[in-house]
Enzyme design. Structure first.
Site, PDB file in Angstrom:
ATOM      1  N   ILE A  59     121.433  51.242  -8.950  1.00 13.70           N
ATOM      2  CA  ILE A  59     120.207  50.731  -9.554  1.00 13.70           C
ATOM      3  C   ILE A  59     120.376  50.918 -11.056  1.00 13.70           C
ATOM      4  O   ILE A  59     120.762  52.001 -11.521  1.00 13.70           O
ATOM      5  CB  ILE A  59     118.955  51.478  -9.015  1.00 13.70           C
ATOM      6  CG1 ILE A  59     117.676  50.979  -9.720  1.00 13.70           C
ATOM      7  CG2 ILE A  59     119.095  52.979  -9.146  1.00 13.70           C
ATOM      8  CD1 ILE A  59     116.398  51.589  -9.132  1.00 13.70           C
ATOM      9  N   SER A  60     120.152  49.875 -11.828  1.00 22.20           N
ATOM     10  CA  SER A  60     120.378  49.931 -13.271  1.00 22.20           C
ATOM     11  C   SER A  60     119.400  50.885 -13.944  1.00 22.20           C
ATOM     12  O   SER A  60     118.310  51.158 -13.434  1.00 22.20           O
ATOM     13  CB  SER A  60     120.233  48.540 -13.890  1.00 22.20           C
ATOM     14  OG  SER A  60     121.225  47.670 -13.410  1.00 22.20           O
TER      15      SER A  60
END
Length: 210
Positions: A59-60
Site C-alpha cells: 500500500i503506497s
C-alpha cells in the site's frame, strides 16, 4: 489511537507537504488507512511509508496516494480507471471524489480480498475486475483519468487510447529509476509532464490466479 494518528498524518504528511485540494484532503481524512493494512501492521497504518499487503505488493505511503489523486484533477462527475487495486485503499479514496471508479487487479487473491473489504465498508461506486492492467478496461472507456499504482517499463498505449479528450494518465514509469508522470490527451497529441521520482513495485503483465 488510529483517529489521532490519521489527524497527524493529514497535517504532517498531506497538508504540510503541499497537497492543497480540499476535496482530496477531505477524502483522505474520511478513509481509515488501518482498515486496509494487515492486522499485524495496524499500528503503522499512519506512518509515512508504504507497507506490505501480501503477494509482494504494498500500500503506497499516504502522501503519494494524495499526490497522485490531486494530480489527476478529479471532480464529482469523473469516471476513473485504477490499474492495481491492491488492498483497495486508493480506490476507496477515489470513490469519495468521483462518480464511478473502475479498478483492475492482476493478482486474483488480492483482488478478491479487496472486493470483500470494499463491499463490507459500503463502497458502492467501485467496479472491480481481475485482469491485465496493460489492456485497461476498453468497454467502459473513455475515462476522465487513469491512475496506475505499479510501474511498467514504458507507458502502455492502450491506457492512453482509453483517455477521453482532456483526460489525464498518472503513472510511474521505469525499472530501477522511476519517474511519476502525467500524460494529458489533447486531440491527437499528448502532453507529458514529469512530476517526481518514485519507487513502485513492477507492473505485472499477465493475470496471476494463484
Amino acid at each position: 489511537m488510529y483517529i489521532n494518528g490519521q489527524d497527524q498524518m493529514i497535517k504532517e504528511q498531506i497538508i504540510s507537504r503541499g497537497i492543497q485540494d480540499s476535496w482530496v484532503i477531505k477524502a483522505v481524512s474520511e478513509v481509515p488507512r488501518e482498515l486496509f493494512v494487515p492486522n499485524e501492521l495496524k499500528s503503522l497504518a499512519y506512518e509515512d511509508s508504504p507497507l506490505p499487503i501480501g503477494y509482494k505488493q504494498t500500500i503506497s505511503q499516504p502522501f503519494i496516494v494524495a499526490f497522485m489523486t490531486e494530480s489527476a484533477g478529479l471532480d464529482q462527475n469523473s469516471r476513473v480507471l485504477e490499474i492495481g487495486t491492491g488492498c483497495g485503499y486508493q480506490a476507496a479514496i477515489l470513490s469519495k471524489l468521483c462518480k464511478e471508479v473502475y479498478s483492475i487487479e492482476v493478482l486474483k487473491p488480492l483482488g478478491e480480498e479487496a472486493a470483500i473489504r470494499l463491499k463490507k465498508l459500503g463502497y458502492k461506486n467501485i467496479h472491480l475486475r481481475i485482469g491485465d492492467g496493460y489492456k485497461g478496461w476498453p468497454e467502459n472507456s473513455p475515462f476522465d483519468a487513469i491512475i496506475v499504482t505499479a510501474a511498467p517499463e514504458d507507458v502502455p498505449q492502450a491506457l492512453i487510447d482509453q483517455l477521453k479528450e482532456g483526460g489525464r494518465l498518472i503513472i510511474p514509469v521505469g525499472t530501477f529509476v522511476q519517474e511519476l508522470i502525467r500524460i494529458t490527451r489533447i486531440k491527437d497529441k499528448i502532453k507529458k509532464e514529469n512530476l517526481m521520482p518514485v519507487r513502485f513495485v513492477p507492473m505485472v503483465k499477465e493475470p496471476i490466479v494463484e
